[in-house]
Design a protein around this motif. Structure first.
Motif, PDB file in Angstrom:
ATOM      1  N   GLU A 331       0.773  -1.239  -0.081  1.00 23.82           N
ATOM      2  CA  GLU A 331       0.072   0.037   0.180  1.00 23.82           C
ATOM      3  C   GLU A 331       0.816   1.191  -0.002  1.00 23.82           C
ATOM      4  OE1 GLU A 331      -3.250   0.568  -0.331  1.00 23.82           O
ATOM      5  OE2 GLU A 331      -4.177  -1.310   0.234  1.00 23.82           O
ATOM      6  N   GLY A 332       0.621   2.103  -1.001  1.00 27.04           N
ATOM      7  CA  GLY A 332       1.068   3.290  -0.844  1.00 27.04           C
ATOM      8  C   GLY A 332       2.275   3.715  -2.075  1.00 27.04           C
ATOM      9  N   GLY A 333       3.187   4.596  -1.917  1.00 27.86           N
ATOM     10  CA  GLY A 333       4.043   4.874  -2.983  1.00 27.86           C
ATOM     11  C   GLY A 333       5.044   3.831  -3.206  1.00 27.86           C
ATOM     12  N   SER A 334       5.615   3.501  -2.044  1.00 29.87           N
ATOM     13  CA  SER A 334       6.779   2.324  -2.105  1.00 29.87           C
ATOM     14  C   SER A 334       6.512   1.320  -3.093  1.00 29.87           C
ATOM     15  CB  SER A 334       7.279   2.012  -0.694  1.00 29.87           C
ATOM     16  OG  SER A 334       6.098   1.424   0.056  1.00 29.87           O
ATOM     17  N   ALA A 335       5.363   0.810  -3.178  1.00 27.80           N
ATOM     18  CA  ALA A 335       4.996  -0.274  -3.928  1.00 27.80           C
ATOM     19  C   ALA A 335       4.960   0.245  -5.278  1.00 27.80           C
ATOM     20  CB  ALA A 335       3.760  -0.922  -3.665  1.00 27.80           C
ATOM     21  N   GLU A 336       4.740   1.470  -5.610  1.00 30.15           N
ATOM     22  CA  GLU A 336       4.602   1.843  -6.923  1.00 30.15           C
ATOM     23  C   GLU A 336       6.309   1.983  -7.193  1.00 30.15           C
ATOM     24  OE1 GLU A 336       3.560   6.364  -9.030  1.00 30.15           O
ATOM     25  OE2 GLU A 336       2.334   5.553  -7.246  1.00 30.15           O
ATOM     26  N   ILE A 337       7.118   2.641  -6.306  1.00 31.02           N
ATOM     27  CA  ILE A 337       8.617   2.707  -6.884  1.00 31.02           C
ATOM     28  C   ILE A 337       9.100   1.311  -7.438  1.00 31.02           C
ATOM     29  CG2 ILE A 337      10.726   3.135  -5.848  1.00 31.02           C
ATOM     30  CD1 ILE A 337       9.361   5.125  -3.977  1.00 31.02           C
ATOM     31  N   VAL A 338       8.713   0.467  -6.703  1.00 29.53           N
ATOM     32  CA  VAL A 338       9.248  -1.048  -7.044  1.00 29.53           C
ATOM     33  C   VAL A 338       8.723  -1.541  -8.195  1.00 29.53           C
ATOM     34  CG1 VAL A 338       9.888  -3.351  -6.122  1.00 29.53           C
ATOM     35  CG2 VAL A 338      10.085  -1.510  -4.520  1.00 29.53           C
ATOM     36  N   GLY A 339       7.198  -1.398  -8.302  1.00 27.36           N
ATOM     37  CA  GLY A 339       6.645  -1.926  -9.659  1.00 27.36           C
ATOM     38  C   GLY A 339       6.625  -3.302  -9.717  1.00 27.36           C
ATOM     39  N   ALA A 340       6.916  -4.163  -8.768  1.00 24.85           N
ATOM     40  CA  ALA A 340       6.882  -5.766  -8.833  1.00 24.85           C
ATOM     41  C   ALA A 340       6.194  -6.387  -7.855  1.00 24.85           C
ATOM     42  CB  ALA A 340       8.373  -5.998  -9.152  1.00 24.85           C
TER      43      ALA A 340
END
Length: 409
Positions: A331-340
């Motif tokens: 949940e949140g921007g950190s998952a978006e950064i990793v993208g996997a």
């Protein structure tokens, strides 16, 4: 050349407020040559510290800096009740003589054309956001209700009246921002999604990693985990320790966990020191920068992050650029950064399971994953940020009657 007047508002401590401090410092760096910049702060910045941490702000010569001590909490509360989302009076007075205003901490209506950088979900509570489960223009957050403590029937009536005023003001604020042509800039698609759901115009600019890490192959690194950042309870460092302790127990692997951050004498760092003292495989490094930080990140294969509902998470982007393989909340921007999704976990059990499955892969597969992380890290370069940032300001300044000012036309 007639220079536009800009007001930059950042009402938090510049050197000590995590990665968000980069934005105002870099804005000054980019804009000061071709604009007359006034920087509104609530404490005196230390440019040397800011240079060390963020490689920005090469000096503020020619920039007017206004330092205003924050109002008492009770007065801030009353302002939130009756005029939420309005810049504090001193900044609002300065805005009257400026062509464009920029808010870096939250949405603050200035009465003039403005750009609002929304970099933290918790900084948006004045318009109804305290986390992903709250609608953008919805009712006030529980934190607000908890701050208002009154006794008796009269007190309850006053509280309800305050809440109704606040709710109506949120709608007025939303309509005022749209009518004024203000621009909201999110630092992740996750944050942008709150505004998009309400058909509110929003731009996306990813924060950059300002450091270029040398390439170190997967095979040359230790099979250790690393975590860098502020030592505060929002980062949930105890959760990372819990996850990795269970991974060690189930796998029998003897890796170490490196924690880097400034350990003060405040309660939470003291609590983490107490936990770490019980495990010989945890190493506390204290605050690291420069070559020390580079050596730590490029020397470890894996990283872990546990801050939930984070708007972005600059440390996660640093892990990618340094070649670490990070495991982060989904949940949140950190998952978006990793993208996997294979590196994003829902809870402790999910995190332990995904880490164990990845550690069971051979080095070739893990090395390929590292290559994908390095490629993903190219989204967060300083060049990409400067290009998007300059284009945004060119557009807004043109709307204010200053076309091509940043290009020197």
């Amino acid at each position: 050349m007639n220079k536009p007047k800009l007001l930059l508002v950042y009402p938090v401590t510049l050197p000590d407020y995590g990665g968000g401090s980069f934005l105002p410092a870099r804005a000054v760096d980019i804009l000061k040559e071709r604009c007359r910049v006034t920087l509104f702060l609530t404490c005196r910045p230390d440019c040397d510290i800011n240079n060390t941490q963020f490689c920005a702000c090469s000096g503020k010569d020619g920039v007017e800096t206004v330092i205003k001590k924050p109002a008492p909490r009770w007065l801030q509360l009353l302002r939130d009740c009756f005029k939420p989302g309005i810049l504090i009076p001193e900044a609002r007075r300065l805005a009257r003589r400026c062509d464009l205003c920029v808010s870096f901490a939250n949405i603050g209506y200035a009465g003039k054309p403005a750009i609002h950088f929304v970099t933290d979900a918790t900084a948006m509570d004045t318009i109804g956001i305290m986390g992903p489960r709250y609608q953008l223009w919805g009712p006030p957050c529980p934190a607000f209700k908890d701050r208002v403590r009154m006794k008796g029937a009269l007190g309850l009536k006053l509280v309800l009246r305050f809440l109704r005023l606040l709710l109506r003001s949120q709608w007025r604020l939303r309509n005022a921002l749209i009518k004024n042509g203000d621009c909201v800039v999110a630092n992740s698609r996750w944050i942008a999604s709150f505004f998009e759901k309400e058909n509110f115009p929003v731009d996306l600019i990813y924060p950059p990693v300002t450091v270029e890490f040398p390439y170190v192959s997967f095979q040359e690194r230790r099979a250790d985990f690393v975590c860098i950042g502020r030592i505060v309870n929002l980062k949930r460092i105890e959760k990372m320790i819990e996850i990795l302790a269970e991974v060690r127990r189930q796998s029998g692997r003897e890796f170490r966990f490196h924690i880097a951050g400034r350990f003060t004498d405040s309660p939470y760092p003291t609590y983490i020191r107490g936990i770490a003292s019980r495990y010989s495989w945890i190493k506390l490094h204290g605050y690291l920068s420069g070559a020390e930080k580079e050596n730590l990140l490029t020397g470890c294969r894996y990283a872990i992050h546990a801050c939930e509902f984070e708007a972005f998470g600059i440390s996660v982007a640093e892990y990618l650029k340094a070649g670490c393989i990070p495991f982060v909340p989904n949940e949140g921007g950190s998952a978006e950064i990793v993208g996997a999704p294979e590196f994003c976990y829902a809870d402790t059990d999910d995190a332990v399971g995904k880490i164990l499955r990845f550690l069971e892969k051979d080095e070739k597969e893990q090395s390929e994953a590292q290559a994908r992380m390095l490629e993903r890290g190219r989204l967060f370069t300083l060049e990409k940020f400067d290009e998007a940032f300059t284009a945004l300001f060119e557009e807004k300044l043109a709307e204010c009657g200053f076309p091509g000012v940043l290009r020197g036309d």
